[in-house]
Design an enzyme around this catalytic site. Structure first.
Site, PDB file in Angstrom:
ATOM      1  CB  ALA A   1     -70.202 -17.934 -31.634  1.00  0.00           C
ATOM      2  CG  ASP A   2     -68.333 -22.408 -33.351  1.00  0.00           C
ATOM      3  OD1 ASP A   2     -68.346 -22.369 -31.986  1.00  0.00           O
ATOM      4  OD2 ASP A   2     -68.462 -22.878 -34.390  1.00  0.00           O
TER       5      ASP A   2
ATOM      6  CE  LYS B   1     -79.300 -17.985 -34.650  1.00  0.00           C
ATOM      7  NZ  LYS B   1     -79.822 -18.190 -35.290  1.00  0.00           N
ATOM      8  CG  HIS B   2     -71.967 -21.560 -30.284  1.00  0.00           C
ATOM      9  ND1 HIS B   2     -69.983 -21.439 -30.410  1.00  0.00           N
ATOM     10  CD2 HIS B   2     -71.945 -20.635 -29.793  1.00  0.00           C
ATOM     11  CE1 HIS B   2     -69.878 -20.974 -28.751  1.00  0.00           C
ATOM     12  NE2 HIS B   2     -71.696 -20.727 -28.540  1.00  0.00           N
ATOM     13  CD  GLN B   3     -70.897 -24.923 -38.623  1.00  0.00           C
ATOM     14  OE1 GLN B   3     -71.325 -24.846 -38.967  1.00  0.00           O
ATOM     15  NE2 GLN B   3     -69.781 -24.511 -39.251  1.00  0.00           N
TER      16      GLN B   3
END
Length: 518
Positions: free
Chosen positions: A161-162, A151-153
């Protein structure tokens, strides 16, 4: 009323475990002790990843063994006897999952180079790199098995994800350098190429508007709540700037790499110093707007998440200047309403991670990818020189990141932040990108120990796969109703199945020679 800290406990809680905090006070010494008691043992949430790794490893091992066996002469002859020769040829040429060279290259090119036209060589490593980034992007967008690192930070820092969107931007810049040089060499005029750049940029932007916004359950598109920024929109704007700038100074390079040039060690840099000046000016604009713009109600140069961050002092300052510019120029209803910061920091104002100010650094990222393309052009067939320069650029970008961030998440002058697309985020991800391109280029185009499959197929149809996975995200067989929505196993199985289906689709399209280019 004065608050007093009784005790501080550092503990790694497992998933689905049940815990109690036991606080005891020793009345004789007035000491307070805090202990965590496990009432129910947590589950090992990483076992599904381990089993998925074993399954995919087994599949690729069987494919590799099949390829090895087919290359053995007695087995090849046996296949000719037992099977239809035409079907055997098809099976052998398909390389059990790697692309058939006879489909895309002529006999005078080495296996690592592919043709897209009569005289245009295509490096497999670039499509492999693009496909790898796209595969991770699709998996992450489908849910990433609901693991936190997919998941994005929420704000500062990096997760898996980033990584992928900047890599996609980077390799777009690399491909731009090669394609423009190739078309100029074929005699295309700069006017024709400019129209092509404008058309492609507009098409990417419009595709993004159409794909990101529709919710067919709520009715057709409405301007009132139309989100203007997005992934494809940023790609379109970034491509327009970088490709236009390259076209302005581009010259058709000779096919021969033996042409003498002054200062050969920097021949990929020296002729393009105006481009570097333009990029530096762009970065100065980003720095000035980020740190000097007066944002109402917020401290100057604020880079925080707002909400309850910073002890709740600046609840409506999410993103500082970046958020303010988007809300001012686009309007609150036309940007992303549910940023990743809203869960952890309880932010209430909308913030768009693909906003206007961050697009400046997206252009910088693509320009660094453009530099990788120039290295491939100017040092064609000089593999050691190419790989050395990729390595040097990776080290330089890594050093810049270390200086900006002090190798920490929060302590540096400019933290790594995907939401803001901070310059440290760009330098960090470009360092990774040069290193990854070095690895893929070495394996695929130099040593030729890897065909690039299966990522190569995704890279050959990247726009189609991206658009398709966004449109059909909520439809079977890419998604189905789960029995247990809290299960990592079910989420991971669903998300891996959906991603694998797009790999299979891209392979079928490749075999049918269907490519969607814009």
């Amino acid at each position: 009323m004065e608050r007093k800290e009784l005790c501080r406990v550092h503990y790694h809680f497992g998933e689905f475990g049940n815990y109690s905090l036991v606080v005891r006070t020793d009345h004789s010494s007035q000491n307070v002790s805090c202990n965590i008691v496990i009432n129910q043992e947590p589950v090992n949430s990483y076992l599904p990843i381990f089993f998925a790794f074993l399954i995919y490893t087994g599949i690729f091992t069987m494919l590799a063994l099949g390829q090895f066996c087919i290359n053995i002469e007695p087995i090849r002859n046996w296949l000719y006897k037992k099977m239809n020769p035409r079907e055997t040829d098809r099976l052998i040429n398909s390389e059990l999952g790697s692309p058939r060279q006879t489909d895309s290259i002529s006999g005078d090119l080495p296996p690592g180079v592919w043709r897209t036209g009569p005289t245009v060589p295509r490096l497999r490593s670039l499509d492999t790199f693009r496909g790898l980034a796209l595969a991770i992007m699709v998996f992450v967008n489908y849910g990433g098995g609901k693991y936190w690192f997919f998941k994005h930070q929420s704000w500062n820092g990096l997760t898996v994800a980033d990584l992928v969107f900047p890599w996609f931007v980077f390799i777009m810049g690399t491909s731009t350098a090669l394609s423009l040089s190739s078309m100029l060499r074929r005699g295309c005029s700069k006017g024709q190429l400019l129209l092509k750049i404008l058309w492609r940029s507009c098409l990417l932007f419009l595709l993004g508007i159409v794909i990101v916004n529709p919710n067919y359950c709520l009715g057709p598109l409405s301007w009132e709540n139309l989100r203007i920024p997005g992934v494809l929109q940023r790609l379109g704007c970034t491509y327009l700037v970088v490709a236009g700038l390259e076209l302005l100074f581009a010259k058709p390079l000779p096919d021969s790499t033996s042409v003498e040039a002054p200062l050969p060690s920097v021949r990929d840099l020296l002729p393009y110093w105006p481009q570097w000046l333009f990029m530096m000016a762009l970065e100065v604009v980003w720095l000035c707007l980020t740190f000097l713009l007066n944002v109402p109600g917020c401290p100057r140069g604020y880079l925080g998440a707002g909400g309850i961050g910073d002890h709740g002092k600046y609840p409506n300052c999410t993103g500082g200047a970046a958020g303010y510019i988007d809300r001012l120029l686009l309007g609150e209803k036309h940007i992303y309403q549910h940023p990743s910061s809203s869960v952890l920091y309880m932010t209430t104002v909308p913030f768009d991670p693909e906003g206007i100010l961050g697009t400046i650094n997206s252009v910088i990222m693509a320009f660094l990818g453009l530099q990788a393309g120039k290295i491939l052009l100017f040092y064609k067939d000089q593999h050691q020189q190419i790989m050395l320069r990729f390595c040097v650029w990776s080290i330089i970008m890594g050093a810049v990141s270390a200086a900006l961030t002090k190798c920490s998440t929060e302590e540096g002058a400019i933290p790594v932040n995907k939401n803001l697309w901070s310059i440290s985020y760009v330098t960090t991800l470009s360092s990774f990108a040069f290193a990854l391109l070095l690895l893929v280029y070495g394996l695929v185009d130099v040593k030729r120990v890897w065909s690039g499959a299966p990522f190569f197929f995704l890279g050959m149809n990247s726009i189609l796969v991206y658009v398709g996975h966004e449109i059909f995200e909520n439809y079977f067989p890419f998604k189905w109703k789960m029995r247990d929505t809290q299960s990592h196993s079910e989420h991971l199985a669903q998300n891996l199945t959906a991603t694998s289906l797009w790999v299979i689709i891209s392979y079928v399209l490749y075999r049918k020679r269907i490519f969607w280019k814009i």
